[in-house]
Design an enzyme around this catalytic site. Structure first.
Site, PDB file in Angstrom:
ATOM      1  N   ASN A 142     139.867  66.456  49.686  1.00 24.74           N
ATOM      2  CA  ASN A 142     140.835  66.956  50.656  1.00 24.74           C
ATOM      3  C   ASN A 142     141.205  65.957  51.740  1.00 24.74           C
ATOM      4  OD1 ASN A 142     138.830  69.647  50.072  1.00 24.74           O
ATOM      5  ND2 ASN A 142     140.974  69.735  49.472  1.00 24.74           N
ATOM      6  N   ILE A 151     143.804  64.870  56.684  1.00 25.19           N
ATOM      7  CA  ILE A 151     142.947  65.896  56.101  1.00 25.19           C
ATOM      8  C   ILE A 151     143.774  67.103  55.694  1.00 25.19           C
ATOM      9  CG2 ILE A 151     140.957  67.394  56.540  1.00 25.19           C
ATOM     10  CD1 ILE A 151     140.294  65.301  58.841  1.00 25.19           C
ATOM     11  N   CYS A 152     143.553  67.565  54.476  1.00 30.04           N
ATOM     12  CA  CYS A 152     144.196  68.777  53.977  1.00 30.04           C
ATOM     13  C   CYS A 152     143.228  69.932  54.229  1.00 30.04           C
ATOM     14  CB  CYS A 152     144.507  68.633  52.487  1.00 30.04           C
ATOM     15  SG  CYS A 152     145.366  70.057  51.801  1.00 30.04           S
ATOM     16  N   LEU A 153     143.458  70.654  55.321  1.00 30.32           N
ATOM     17  CA  LEU A 153     142.588  71.750  55.737  1.00 30.32           C
ATOM     18  C   LEU A 153     143.460  72.842  56.337  1.00 30.32           C
ATOM     19  CD1 LEU A 153     139.670  72.812  56.228  1.00 30.32           C
ATOM     20  CD2 LEU A 153     139.714  71.575  58.411  1.00 30.32           C
TER      21      LEU A 153
END
Length: 157
Positions: free
Chosen positions: A84, A91-93
């Site tokens: 992620n 950041i892919c969150l």
């Protein structure tokens, strides 16, 4: 010397900083840099009993003047191999995107990222190779994570 006047977001960030110093979460630290309350450096220690154990990861957090109504922009400065995390450190969150809420503070953001280290979401990959290895070959995934941590450590020597 003139008195510093902060808007509501600046006051909230000062409160976040005070709370972080008063009750720091395990393995997490953060503070403003360059005398700028809207630009912070965070540090996350890799969680024990994970492939990230022993790693020290620096992050850059940048806040807008409408924080906490908008999420901070957060990215890893330290190289990391994770499903992620994009190559540039972004950041892919979900809480940094469509699930942001003003109730989150700096501590909650960093704790969520620390948790993401041990519980990635390979169905929403930012790094397709890491996501594939995480789901198909955990041994190789763990090896690659540890390899990047070792490379980071050797650059500090």
């Amino acid at each position: 010397m003139p008195k510093l006047v902060l808007n509501e977001s600046g006051k909230r960030l000062l409160r976040d900083l005070k709370n972080l110093k008063k009750d720091p979460p395990n393995g997490i630290a953060a503070a403003p840099i360059e005398n700028n309350i809207y630009k912070w450096e965070g540090v996350i220690i890799g969680p024990d009993d994970s492939p990230f154990e022993g790693g020290v990861f620096k992050l850059l957090l940048e806040f807008q003047d409408n924080y906490p109504n908008s999420a901070p922009a957060v990215k890893f400065i330290t190289k990391i191999f994770h499903p992620n995390v994009y190559g540039d450190g972004r950041i892919c969150l979900d809480i940094l995107q469509n699930q942001w809420s003003p109730v989150y503070d700096v501590s909650a953001v960093l704790l969520s990222i620390q948790s993401l280290l041990t519980d990635p979401n390979p169905l929403s990959p930012a790094n397709y190779e890491a996501a594939r290895l995480y789901t198909e070959n955990r041994t190789e995934y763990n090896r690659r994570v540890k390899q990047v941590i070792a490379e980071n450590a050797s650059q500090l020597e």
